[in-house]
Design an enzyme around this catalytic site. Sequence first.
Site, PDB file in Angstrom:
ATOM      1  N   ASP A   2       7.116  -2.904 -10.665  1.00 19.80           N
ATOM      2  CA  ASP A   2       6.124  -3.966 -10.434  1.00 19.80           C
ATOM      3  C   ASP A   2       6.477  -5.224 -11.236  1.00 19.80           C
ATOM      4  O   ASP A   2       5.972  -6.312 -10.947  1.00 19.80           O
ATOM      5  CB  ASP A   2       4.743  -3.488 -10.910  1.00 19.80           C
ATOM      6  CG  ASP A   2       3.806  -3.110  -9.775  1.00 19.80           C
ATOM      7  OD1 ASP A   2       3.968  -3.658  -8.672  1.00 19.80           O
ATOM      8  OD2 ASP A   2       2.921  -2.271 -10.013  1.00 19.80           O
TER       9      ASP A   2
ATOM     10  N   GLN B 156      -1.320   1.555  -9.716  1.00 19.67           N
ATOM     11  CA  GLN B 156      -2.055   0.591  -8.909  1.00 19.67           C
ATOM     12  C   GLN B 156      -3.188  -0.032  -9.720  1.00 19.67           C
ATOM     13  O   GLN B 156      -3.942   0.671 -10.400  1.00 19.67           O
ATOM     14  CB  GLN B 156      -2.591   1.286  -7.638  1.00 19.67           C
ATOM     15  CG  GLN B 156      -3.224   0.353  -6.625  1.00 19.67           C
ATOM     16  CD  GLN B 156      -2.234  -0.600  -5.968  1.00 19.67           C
ATOM     17  OE1 GLN B 156      -1.041  -0.353  -5.901  1.00 19.67           O
ATOM     18  NE2 GLN B 156      -2.740  -1.719  -5.485  1.00 19.67           N
TER      19      GLN B 156
ATOM     20  N   LYS C  92       2.396   2.036   0.654  1.00 14.99           N
ATOM     21  CA  LYS C  92       3.596   2.017  -0.198  1.00 14.99           C
ATOM     22  C   LYS C  92       4.367   3.324  -0.039  1.00 14.99           C
ATOM     23  O   LYS C  92       5.595   3.326   0.107  1.00 14.99           O
ATOM     24  CB  LYS C  92       3.203   1.769  -1.667  1.00 14.99           C
ATOM     25  CG  LYS C  92       2.767   0.322  -1.916  1.00 14.99           C
ATOM     26  CD  LYS C  92       2.169   0.090  -3.301  1.00 14.99           C
ATOM     27  CE  LYS C  92       1.707  -1.358  -3.435  1.00 14.99           C
ATOM     28  NZ  LYS C  92       1.042  -1.682  -4.695  1.00 14.99           N
TER      29      LYS C  92
HETATM   30  N1  GUN Z   1      -2.967  -4.453  -7.207  1.00 15.11           N
HETATM   31  C1  GUN Z   1      -2.884  -5.546  -6.426  1.00 15.11           C
HETATM   32  N2  GUN Z   1      -1.589  -5.899  -6.255  1.00 15.11           N
HETATM   33  C2  GUN Z   1      -0.849  -5.019  -6.964  1.00 15.11           C
HETATM   34  C3  GUN Z   1       0.550  -4.856  -7.175  1.00 15.11           C
HETATM   35  O1  GUN Z   1       1.396  -5.605  -6.680  1.00 15.11           O
HETATM   36  N3  GUN Z   1       0.904  -3.818  -7.964  1.00 15.11           N
HETATM   37  C4  GUN Z   1      -0.005  -2.985  -8.521  1.00 15.11           C
HETATM   38  N4  GUN Z   1       0.455  -2.011  -9.288  1.00 15.11           N
HETATM   39  N5  GUN Z   1      -1.305  -3.110  -8.355  1.00 15.11           N
HETATM   40  C5  GUN Z   1      -1.719  -4.121  -7.570  1.00 15.11           C
END
Ligand code: GUN
Length: 284
Positions: free
Chosen positions: A120, A97, A53
């Site tokens: 998100d 995350q 990311k």
């Molecule tokens: N863990 C698995 N997928 C995601 C996501 O799209 N965002 C976040 N913050 N954590 C995740």
Amino acid sequence: MPAQLLDGVALSKKIRTEITARAAIVTAKGRRPGLAVIVVGDNPASAVYVRNKVKACEEVGFHSVLERYEAEMNEEALLARIATLNADPAIHGILVQLPLPAHIASERVLEAIAPQKDVDGFHVANAGALMVGAPEFKPCTPYGCMKLLESIEYPLRGARAVIVGASNIVGKPMAMLLLQAGATVTICNSKTRDLAHHTKDADVLVVATGKPKMITGDMVKSGSVVIDVGINRLPDGKLCGDVDFDTAKYIASWITPVPGGVGPMTITMLLMNTLEAAEKKIKY
Ligand code: GUN
């Protein structure tokens, strides 16, 4: 004839070119898009995702901050860090995350993120807005799946869409987006009886279960579109999805590969949400 590939790498490249150009415009106006990514603990999959990311942010010209904390970090300290980022004018998007360590209440943490910075789309305010059809931010993975369907101009109105997996991150928001696009939506979960009965009826099948290769070709409708959200690591180190690609590809007409399907699209839509947060000119 095997299915055509829904290529998330190629589509991401196209969308990221647009994001780079738009980022340069807002940057010139003094609002360089900024994303803060927080990871708590040492989940190896999370470590890879957050690195990807942050790397993607750099490639499109965003400012990014990666904050890693020990698994023992307490909830109050994390909430305090989020409060600081909420007030930071250089940060337009905040991503924590998941999963978080068990001693931290994920809901409290997600609700602490300012909804205007919740790129998100997990805050209840954004989840609610999505439900009534006016989302501020669409959750990145379902948003990426919709972009893949859009790229082949798939006619969703009246189509039968089946989602396997009912998580807050993928299954539920995916259902909302497909419903708003006019599809007839079924959400299956781990207790669903005769799963194949449902999946075989799907013009569009979205699978997000975290169970490697659980959907086999005989569970797929001929000529359908199969979107595989899963990313699983096999004992030999290779990645595979929740769909058994080698059997499903002979039945479907379109299918996402793993890797190279939904994964890159999730990151691309995170970039898009962060860009749009910066473009909104919100003053903090
Ligand atoms: N863990 C698995 N997928 C995601 C996501 O799209 N965002 C976040 N913050 N954590 C995740």
